[in-house]
Scaffold this motif. Sequence first.
Motif, short mmCIF file in Angstrom:
data_model
loop_
_atom_site.label_atom_id
_atom_site.label_comp_id
_atom_site.label_asym_id
_atom_site.label_seq_id
_atom_site.Cartn_x
_atom_site.Cartn_y
_atom_site.Cartn_z
N HIS A 1 7.50 11.62 9.15
CA HIS A 1 7.99 11.36 7.81
C HIS A 1 9.15 10.36 7.49
CE1 HIS A 1 5.02 14.50 6.78
NE2 HIS A 1 5.90 15.56 7.41
N ARG B 1 -0.15 11.11 1.41
CA ARG B 1 -0.32 9.69 2.09
C ARG B 1 -1.31 8.76 1.40
NH1 ARG B 1 -1.55 12.76 7.49
NH2 ARG B 1 -1.25 14.36 6.12
N ASN C 1 -0.11 17.45 4.32
CA ASN C 1 1.04 16.80 4.45
C ASN C 1 2.26 17.68 4.44
OD1 ASN C 1 3.30 14.91 4.21
ND2 ASN C 1 1.71 13.53 3.48
N ASP D 1 11.71 9.00 1.72
CA ASP D 1 10.63 9.83 0.87
C ASP D 1 11.03 11.22 0.38
OD1 ASP D 1 8.71 7.44 0.84
OD2 ASP D 1 7.63 8.40 2.70
N GLU E 1 4.83 7.79 2.87
CA GLU E 1 4.32 6.93 4.10
C GLU E 1 4.11 7.91 5.29
OE1 GLU E 1 6.06 3.28 5.05
OE2 GLU E 1 4.49 2.84 6.62
N VAL E 2 3.33 7.82 6.15
CA VAL E 2 3.16 8.62 7.08
C VAL E 2 3.31 7.64 8.39
CG1 VAL E 2 1.84 10.07 8.78
CG2 VAL E 2 2.08 11.07 6.40
N THR F 1 0.25 3.86 4.19
CA THR F 1 -0.35 4.59 5.48
C THR F 1 -1.63 4.21 5.70
OG1 THR F 1 1.13 6.44 4.71
CG2 THR F 1 -0.68 6.96 6.32
N ASP G 1 -4.09 15.07 -0.89
CA ASP G 1 -3.61 15.08 0.86
C ASP G 1 -3.30 16.37 0.99
OD1 ASP G 1 -2.73 14.64 3.32
OD2 ASP G 1 -1.20 13.18 2.93
#
Lengths: 245, 117
Positions: free
Chosen positions: A115, A139, A175, A119, A218-219, A145, A172
Amino acid sequence: MSRPLCQNKEVMSHAKKSSASSPKNPSVWVVVPLFNEAEVISSVVKQLKSEFSHVVCVDDGSSDNSAALAEKAGARVLSHPLNLGQGAALQTGFDFVSSQHGASHVVTFDADGQHRVKDAVEMVELAQRKRISVIYGSRFLDKRTQPGIKKRVVLKVAALMTRAITGLRLTDAHNGLRVLSMEAIGKVQLEQNGMSHASEIVHQLAKSKLSWKEYPVEVLYTDYSKQKGQSLLNSINILIDLLVR
Amino acid sequence: MFSQWVLAAALLLVGLYLLKAKRSANQQAIRRLFIVVGLIAGFIAVLFPEYLNAVAGFLGIGRGADLLLYGFVVFALFYAVYQYRRQLWQEKVTTDLARALTLTRAQLDELRRSQKD
């Protein structure tokens, strides 16, 4: 981390100084479930400490020196006497934060460095500004991502299943980055010690009818975090775990 | 056939037990009752095999040995499910204990720190 020794001290003293003058996000507690992440935990904690003054790592019986490294990097470390699972570690963190004065929000953050702290900061800001009880990181809300096709299928199946069980239309479901108000924390009592807690937490929060939102995150798929992923078959485990308890 | 309905119902009950069982004194009593009844039935079946055959015939199963096998399968499934649930409960107890220990240690740490300051 090219100059680990002197840099450690610099970062530590810097963190102390900044927390003494103006503690950052003083009412926010970051909970990091920690299990055998010695390679990356130092840098993860240091990055978190630059934005959050309260970082709690729940060491879930690591067999390496993750706990010591996390403590050295400035985190408060709670240690399970034996390995119970990520869900159990999160719940221990929630219980701990519940007993702390002045806590308003909890951020859950994975220890493997997938992570981005930026974010998390934005999600906390959004939760506070709009008074939203629960913010789930996703994501799949933008194109940043790029999971492989296999991973995408696994995560989509998990999200669909979570939707079927909880009625929440998440994009998602698995996450690890979330922001929860203390009111939301009060509604959560994770009993799934293993990986099924991700669906369980959504399930319990959906029942609570608290306000929620997804936020694009964003991962970072590093080579390190890629080694640890879930398989498609594991979604069957999650389904059974949620039905049988 | 009548026996098929009985067997299907027994398997459904096992499934229901998997999903819905709670730890209660009533359920424990029912489990124990089953064991006692099973023991008595087994005793009779050993001493008077013709009764077993008669019951099997009444249920439309044919041979007593088949009835015994069906009964055993249902019992074995039920036992597996019961043990699975017991294990879940044990895990919960272990978790609660470990968590209590972790949080107590954290409180001790905090006390020590505040004494140092």
